[in-house]
Design a protein around this motif. Structure first.
Motif, PDB file in Angstrom:
ATOM      1  N   ALA A 102       0.831  -1.208   0.000  1.00  0.00           N
ATOM      2  CA  ALA A 102       0.000   0.000   0.000  1.00  0.00           C
ATOM      3  C   ALA A 102       0.864   1.256   0.000  1.00  0.00           C
ATOM      4  CB  ALA A 102      -0.924  -0.010   1.212  1.00  0.00           C
ATOM      5  N   ALA A 103       1.987   1.220   0.761  1.00  0.00           N
ATOM      6  CA  ALA A 103       2.877   2.383   0.795  1.00  0.00           C
ATOM      7  C   ALA A 103       3.521   2.618  -0.568  1.00  0.00           C
ATOM      8  CB  ALA A 103       3.949   2.171   1.862  1.00  0.00           C
ATOM      9  N   LEU A 104       3.959   1.535  -1.221  1.00  0.00           N
ATOM     10  CA  LEU A 104       4.549   1.678  -2.555  1.00  0.00           C
ATOM     11  C   LEU A 104       3.524   2.203  -3.563  1.00  0.00           C
ATOM     12  CD1 LEU A 104       6.660  -1.618  -2.704  1.00  0.00           C
ATOM     13  CD2 LEU A 104       7.566   0.711  -2.701  1.00  0.00           C
ATOM     14  N   TYR A 105       2.311   1.705  -3.467  1.00  0.00           N
ATOM     15  CA  TYR A 105       1.263   2.146  -4.388  1.00  0.00           C
ATOM     16  C   TYR A 105       0.998   3.643  -4.204  1.00  0.00           C
ATOM     17  CZ  TYR A 105      -3.003   1.931  -7.188  1.00  0.00           C
ATOM     18  OH  TYR A 105      -3.959   2.129  -8.164  1.00  0.00           O
ATOM     19  N   LYS A 106       0.964   4.087  -2.948  1.00  0.00           N
ATOM     20  CA  LYS A 106       0.733   5.504  -2.679  1.00  0.00           C
ATOM     21  C   LYS A 106       1.875   6.352  -3.233  1.00  0.00           C
ATOM     22  CE  LYS A 106      -0.326   8.750   1.051  1.00  0.00           C
ATOM     23  NZ  LYS A 106      -0.542   8.910   2.524  1.00  0.00           N
ATOM     24  N   GLU A 107       3.125   5.876  -3.057  1.00  0.00           N
ATOM     25  CA  GLU A 107       4.274   6.597  -3.605  1.00  0.00           C
ATOM     26  C   GLU A 107       4.167   6.696  -5.132  1.00  0.00           C
ATOM     27  OE1 GLU A 107       7.923   4.857  -2.414  1.00  0.00           O
ATOM     28  OE2 GLU A 107       7.529   5.030  -0.271  1.00  0.00           O
ATOM     29  N   GLY A 108       3.776   5.598  -5.770  1.00  0.00           N
ATOM     30  CA  GLY A 108       3.636   5.616  -7.219  1.00  0.00           C
ATOM     31  C   GLY A 108       2.579   6.599  -7.687  1.00  0.00           C
ATOM     32  N   VAL A 109       1.450   6.673  -6.988  1.00  0.00           N
ATOM     33  CA  VAL A 109       0.396   7.610  -7.356  1.00  0.00           C
ATOM     34  C   VAL A 109       0.891   9.041  -7.234  1.00  0.00           C
ATOM     35  CG1 VAL A 109      -1.874   8.479  -6.700  1.00  0.00           C
ATOM     36  CG2 VAL A 109      -1.468   6.012  -6.813  1.00  0.00           C
ATOM     37  N   ASN A 110       1.618   9.337  -6.151  1.00  0.00           N
ATOM     38  CA  ASN A 110       2.136  10.692  -5.960  1.00  0.00           C
ATOM     39  C   ASN A 110       3.156  11.063  -7.031  1.00  0.00           C
ATOM     40  OD1 ASN A 110       0.554  11.049  -3.653  1.00  0.00           O
ATOM     41  ND2 ASN A 110       2.174  10.280  -2.277  1.00  0.00           N
TER      42      ASN A 110
ATOM     43  N   ALA B  98       2.933  13.977 -10.007  1.00  0.00           N
ATOM     44  CA  ALA B  98       3.974  14.986 -10.211  1.00  0.00           C
ATOM     45  C   ALA B  98       4.601  14.898 -11.597  1.00  0.00           C
ATOM     46  CB  ALA B  98       5.054  14.822  -9.143  1.00  0.00           C
ATOM     47  N   GLY B  99       4.163  13.927 -12.416  1.00  0.00           N
ATOM     48  CA  GLY B  99       4.703  13.786 -13.776  1.00  0.00           C
ATOM     49  C   GLY B  99       5.989  12.990 -13.857  1.00  0.00           C
ATOM     50  N   ASN B 100       6.426  12.390 -12.757  1.00  0.00           N
ATOM     51  CA  ASN B 100       7.649  11.572 -12.758  1.00  0.00           C
ATOM     52  C   ASN B 100       7.252  10.131 -13.056  1.00  0.00           C
ATOM     53  OD1 ASN B 100      10.149  10.421 -12.400  1.00  0.00           O
ATOM     54  ND2 ASN B 100      10.506  11.291 -10.364  1.00  0.00           N
ATOM     55  N   TRP B 101       6.953   9.871 -14.327  1.00  0.00           N
ATOM     56  CA  TRP B 101       6.387   8.575 -14.708  1.00  0.00           C
ATOM     57  C   TRP B 101       7.402   7.442 -14.608  1.00  0.00           C
ATOM     58  CZ3 TRP B 101       1.399   8.088 -14.804  1.00  0.00           C
ATOM     59  CH2 TRP B 101       0.597   9.207 -15.062  1.00  0.00           C
TER      60      TRP B 101
ATOM     61  N   ALA C 283       7.467   6.394 -11.110  1.00  0.00           N
ATOM     62  CA  ALA C 283       6.185   5.755 -10.797  1.00  0.00           C
ATOM     63  C   ALA C 283       6.149   4.329 -11.333  1.00  0.00           C
ATOM     64  CB  ALA C 283       5.041   6.580 -11.389  1.00  0.00           C
ATOM     65  N   VAL C 284       6.723   4.105 -12.512  1.00  0.00           N
ATOM     66  CA  VAL C 284       6.782   2.750 -13.069  1.00  0.00           C
ATOM     67  C   VAL C 284       7.545   1.821 -12.126  1.00  0.00           C
ATOM     68  CG1 VAL C 284       7.820   1.361 -14.908  1.00  0.00           C
ATOM     69  CG2 VAL C 284       6.534   3.420 -15.482  1.00  0.00           C
ATOM     70  N   GLU C 285       8.666   2.312 -11.575  1.00  0.00           N
ATOM     71  CA  GLU C 285       9.465   1.475 -10.677  1.00  0.00           C
ATOM     72  C   GLU C 285       8.662   1.091  -9.441  1.00  0.00           C
ATOM     73  OE1 GLU C 285      11.904   0.584  -7.303  1.00  0.00           O
ATOM     74  OE2 GLU C 285      10.987   2.560  -7.588  1.00  0.00           O
ATOM     75  N   ARG C 286       7.880   2.021  -8.876  1.00  0.00           N
ATOM     76  CA  ARG C 286       7.083   1.718  -7.683  1.00  0.00           C
ATOM     77  C   ARG C 286       5.976   0.721  -8.011  1.00  0.00           C
ATOM     78  NH1 ARG C 286      10.626   4.871  -6.647  1.00  0.00           N
ATOM     79  NH2 ARG C 286      10.772   6.228  -4.813  1.00  0.00           N
ATOM     80  N   PHE C 287       5.272   0.931  -9.106  1.00  0.00           N
ATOM     81  CA  PHE C 287       4.151   0.049  -9.434  1.00  0.00           C
ATOM     82  C   PHE C 287       4.638  -1.360  -9.788  1.00  0.00           C
ATOM     83  CE2 PHE C 287       1.789   4.110 -10.709  1.00  0.00           C
ATOM     84  CZ  PHE C 287       1.133   4.169  -9.496  1.00  0.00           C
ATOM     85  N   ARG C 288       5.835  -1.488 -10.337  1.00  0.00           N
ATOM     86  CA  ARG C 288       6.367  -2.832 -10.611  1.00  0.00           C
ATOM     87  C   ARG C 288       6.657  -3.567  -9.309  1.00  0.00           C
ATOM     88  NH1 ARG C 288      10.380  -1.529 -15.777  1.00  0.00           N
ATOM     89  NH2 ARG C 288       8.711  -1.451 -17.334  1.00  0.00           N
TER      90      ARG C 288
ATOM     91  N   HIS D 147       2.593   6.280 -20.202  1.00  0.00           N
ATOM     92  CA  HIS D 147       2.990   7.678 -20.089  1.00  0.00           C
ATOM     93  C   HIS D 147       4.514   7.847 -20.130  1.00  0.00           C
ATOM     94  CE1 HIS D 147      -1.190   8.276 -18.709  1.00  0.00           C
ATOM     95  NE2 HIS D 147      -1.011   9.538 -19.109  1.00  0.00           N
ATOM     96  N   ALA D 148       5.249   6.833 -19.675  1.00  0.00           N
ATOM     97  CA  ALA D 148       6.716   6.900 -19.706  1.00  0.00           C
ATOM     98  C   ALA D 148       7.286   6.569 -21.077  1.00  0.00           C
ATOM     99  CB  ALA D 148       7.306   5.946 -18.666  1.00  0.00           C
TER     100      ALA D 148
END
Length: 320
Positions: free
Chosen positions: A32-40, A44-47, A50-55, A76-77
């Protein structure tokens, strides 16, 4: 007995259940923490981040929604080929889980991104294909099949084709969205050097003749040195005795015949010692000359010693 074993297994599982639930809870909290980081990061446009977190979220537990979110971030990346794989995995997982809303979202996203994924097909030109051989192709260092379309992301890519006995084919290719292009690889085969014709081995070099053996000159020189040393000792001893006898005589007149005989004997030893010294010196010189000149076949040299009434002397004859 079997019922007892079964009961023990059930008890063991019940005992481990709290630990398993605790481990699962920790994993879900991390997820859940990683998912939240990825959403944030996505907001912010840092796709890429975000890809690294969602993986990492998908590695912990690959749910249909997490796979769909990963596909969105990859799209988006600019990672369109990866996005297509994630959307397809999300669609398959959603159908298996009967999650209709995710089925619709993943299906629509997959349909749109499929047409945007560029492809590169590596082929061999006619001459290279006719040559045959073990040929390998790679795009950006990853092996790809020859003659089949390979999904790539938009951007620049390196196509490399290699074969044994040929120089590598390297080409930089720019792939735009939705573009399908072919790259015809032509290999330049290296010329094979002909096998050298058998030829007769050259005769081995003639062995060099060794110089004269130093044994003879060494022996001769040793004899000469021994004669000279012996002669010197005899001469010195005779000289000492002669001087002692002469001290008792005055104006050539000795007081007794024994003293006169001792003087004559000493004089004889002086002459003998002098002769031996001369002979030894002559023998040594002869050995040295023999050693220096014996290697010249054209030289006929005679060396030695001679003793006559005039004393000892070295003899050296020959043409030089």
């Amino acid at each position: 007995m079997r019922s007892v074993v079964s009961a023990l297994v059930v008890l063991a599982l019940l005992a481990e259940a709290p630990a398993l639930r605790a481990a699962g809870a920790d994993r879900e909290r991390d997820r859940a923490a990683l998912y939240k980081e990825g959403v944030n990061l996505a907001a912010a446009g840092n796709w890429s981040a975000a890809v690294e977190r969602f993986r990492r979220v998908v590695e912990l537990r690959a749910s249909p929604k997490a796979l769909y979110t990963l596909g969105e971030a990859e799209e988006h990346a600019g990672q369109l080929s990866e996005a297509r794989r994630s959307y397809r995995a999300s669609l398959d997982a959603a159908r298996a889980a009967h999650e209709g809303d995710v089925v619709d979202l993943a299906g629509q996203a997959l349909g749109k991104v499929e047409s945007r994924v560029p492809q590169i097909t590596v082929r061999l030109d006619a001459a290279t294909a006719a040559h045959g051989g073990d040929t390998h192709a790679a795009i950006d260092g990853h092996p790809v099949p020859i003659g089949a379309a390979t999904d790539v992301d938009p951007g620049d890519h390196e196509v490399r084709v290699e074969a044994t006995g040929a120089g590598p084919f390297v080409r930089s290719v720019h792939a735009a969205e939705g573009q399908q292009q072919e790259v015809a690889a032509r290999l330049e085969w290296r010329a094979v050097a002909p096998e050298p014709s058998p030829r007769e081995e050259p005769p081995p070099p003639a062995a060099e003749t060794s110089g004269p053996s130093p044994l003879v000159p060494i022996v001769v020189g040793g004899i000469g040195l021994a004669l000279a040393v012996t002669g010197l000792v005899v001469r010195l001893d005779g000289q000492s005795d002669y001087d002692g006898a002469a001290g008792h005589c005055s104006s050539g007149v000795c007081p007794s015949s024994s003293i006169a005989g001792a003087g004559n004997d000493a004089r004889g030893r002086i002459i003998l010692g002098t002769t031996l010294v001369g002979v030894g010196a002559a023998v040594g010189v002869g050995g040295a000359v023999y050693w220096l000149l014996s290697s010249h076949a054209s030289s006929k040299v005679q060396a030695g010693a001679a003793v006559d009434g005039s004393g000892a002397r070295a003899v050296l004859r020959g043409a030089f």
